[in-house]
Design an enzyme around this catalytic site. Structure first.
Site, PDB file in Angstrom:
ATOM      1  N   THR A  12       2.848 -58.852 -24.012  1.00 11.34           N
ATOM      2  CA  THR A  12       3.345 -59.560 -25.192  1.00 11.34           C
ATOM      3  C   THR A  12       4.502 -60.496 -24.840  1.00 11.34           C
ATOM      4  O   THR A  12       4.631 -61.582 -25.393  1.00 11.34           O
ATOM      5  CB  THR A  12       3.795 -58.531 -26.257  1.00 11.34           C
ATOM      6  OG1 THR A  12       2.643 -57.805 -26.662  1.00 11.34           O
ATOM      7  CG2 THR A  12       4.426 -59.185 -27.467  1.00 11.34           C
ATOM      8  N   THR A  89       3.746 -53.581 -23.007  1.00 14.74           N
ATOM      9  CA  THR A  89       4.346 -52.288 -23.342  1.00 14.74           C
ATOM     10  C   THR A  89       3.315 -51.164 -23.430  1.00 14.74           C
ATOM     11  O   THR A  89       3.656 -49.990 -23.285  1.00 14.74           O
ATOM     12  CB  THR A  89       5.076 -52.365 -24.703  1.00 14.74           C
ATOM     13  OG1 THR A  89       4.160 -52.863 -25.676  1.00 14.74           O
ATOM     14  CG2 THR A  89       6.282 -53.259 -24.628  1.00 14.74           C
ATOM     15  N   ASP A  90       2.048 -51.510 -23.677  1.00  8.45           N
ATOM     16  CA  ASP A  90       1.036 -50.462 -23.927  1.00  8.45           C
ATOM     17  C   ASP A  90       0.948 -49.455 -22.788  1.00  8.45           C
ATOM     18  O   ASP A  90       0.823 -48.251 -23.019  1.00  8.45           O
ATOM     19  CB  ASP A  90      -0.347 -51.093 -24.149  1.00  8.45           C
ATOM     20  CG  ASP A  90      -0.443 -51.793 -25.501  1.00  8.45           C
ATOM     21  OD1 ASP A  90       0.527 -51.735 -26.271  1.00  8.45           O
ATOM     22  OD2 ASP A  90      -1.505 -52.391 -25.770  1.00  8.45           O
TER      23      ASP A  90
HETATM   24  N1  ASP Z   1       1.380 -54.643 -27.141  1.00  4.75           N
HETATM   25  C1  ASP Z   1       1.409 -54.903 -25.777  1.00  4.75           C
HETATM   26  C2  ASP Z   1       2.728 -55.470 -25.304  1.00  4.75           C
HETATM   27  O1  ASP Z   1       3.675 -55.165 -25.929  1.00  4.75           O
HETATM   28  C3  ASP Z   1       0.249 -55.584 -25.210  1.00  4.75           C
HETATM   29  C4  ASP Z   1       0.227 -55.203 -23.769  1.00  4.75           C
HETATM   30  O2  ASP Z   1       0.531 -54.063 -23.435  1.00  4.75           O
HETATM   31  O3  ASP Z   1      -0.014 -56.084 -22.967  1.00  4.75           O
HETATM   32  O4  ASP Z   1       2.848 -56.171 -24.347  1.00  4.75           O
END
Ligand code: ASP
Length: 326
Positions: A12, A89-90
């Site tokens: 993200t 973050t995932d």
């Molecule tokens: N929601 C995720 C992020 O915060 C998407 C990912 O992990 O790429 O980056």
């Protein structure tokens, strides 16, 4: 002058929506991320490189293993003081934990990202990057293994979990807390880790499955892992490490077939411990050959098992290794 290498992998923090309300996709180059910093930490030279441009949900174990190799190669350069990895973050806690397990250097390796994408006016990325850079040159973070810097908090890779789908303070170390924080540009570290053993592997075993158990779930999928000749299985079991009826018999069958079954807990805090008997209390699961993984969360236990299996070790050796890392 100190030097930090910033490695961008997507996520993200490096994403935008091409049209309002349209899909959000990774695509922002590393140098653009650095250009977005509101203030560049002083006295720190930055080397920047793009490694991947993907959401972290799309990364795989060979890629992340290769990333750890790149981190090691950069840290072998005596002029580089630390690393920042920008990452989705995932799965950030998983890549960070893998780095914690296999990166040889003692220098700081700091992961960071964002919950609000780069195209949002209040994106949390730039501040997180600046704070992560400060952590990467902190002498107090040498020898601490990999860590995540997010929303001003520093968390140990082994302990941290993404707890909220969208809030910027998503990373928490349940029951243990952060190891430090960055406040007004200063890095404060409050506690040091007691144990770190670096494991050395030339690949990661990709055959470890993970099953989340629910009330009355059957061991059919566990049995299927044996049919498929998967390398190992982690069960996210109940509470102290108990399972629905029928699991002990299946665990015994898999163990006898040389497929290790690791018992972790669905609970966010605490340790698994073989306490209960009968079909399939934790005591019965351990008697059947199950390997208890202490306070390691299921996703982390899966990575430790994947690293150990890549080393070609047998089940007793895996059991011993889990005793050390839990
Ligand atoms: N929601 C995720 C992020 O915060 C998407 C990912 O992990 O790429 O980056």
């Amino acid at each position: 002058m100190r030097t930090v290498a910033v490695i961008a992998t997507g996520g993200t923090i490096a994403s935008n929506a091409a049209a309002t309300g349209g899909p959000v996709n990774a695509g922002v180059a590393a140098y653009v991320l650095l250009d977005s910093l509101h203030e560049r930490p002083e006295g720190i030279d930055l080397k920047v490189e793009d490694f991947e441009v993907k959401g972290s949900y799309a990364l795989d174990l060979p890629t992340v293993h290769r990333l750890c190799g790149r981190i090691d190669a950069l840290l072998a350069d005596p002029t580089i003081d630390g690393i920042v990895v920008t990452h989705g973050t995932d799965t950030m806690e998983e890549t960070a934990y893998l780095a914690d397990l296999i990166v040889k250097s003692d220098k700081p390796v700091i992961f960071t990202g964002a919950q609000r994408h780069a195209g949002m006016p209040d994106t949390d990325g730039p501040r997180n990057i600046a704070d992560a850079i400060r952590c990467a040159v902190s002498p107090d973070l040498i020898g601490q293994g990999a860590a995540i810097l997010f929303e001003g908090e520093i968390h140990a890779a082994r302990e941290v979990t993404k707890t909220h789908t969208s809030r910027v303070d998503t990373f928490r170390s349940a029951g243990l807390g952060k190891i430090g924080e960055v406040d007004a540009g200063n890095v404060y570290v409050y506690r040091r880790r007691a144990f770190r053993e670096v494991l050395s592997v030339d690949h990661i075993d990709e055959g470890v499955e993970m099953l989340l158990l629910g009330l009355g779930t059957s061991p059919a999928l566990l049995d299927y892992c044996q049919t498929l000749r998967r390398s190992g299985v982690v069960l996210a079991a109940f509470g102290r490490g108990n399972a629905p009826q029928g699991f002990a018999v299946s665990i015994q069958r898999l163990t006898e077939a040389g497929i290790p079954v690791v018992i972790a807990s669905r609970c966010a805090e605490g340790r698994v411990l073989p306490v209960y008997g009968k079909d399939s209390g934790g005591r019965t699961l351990i008697d059947a050959g199950g390997i208890f993984c202490g306070s390691l969360q299921p996703v982390k236990a899966r990575l430790l098992l994947s690293v150990l299996l890549a080393d070609g070790v047998d089940i007793p050796t895996i059991r011993e290794a889990f005793q050390k890392h839990i």
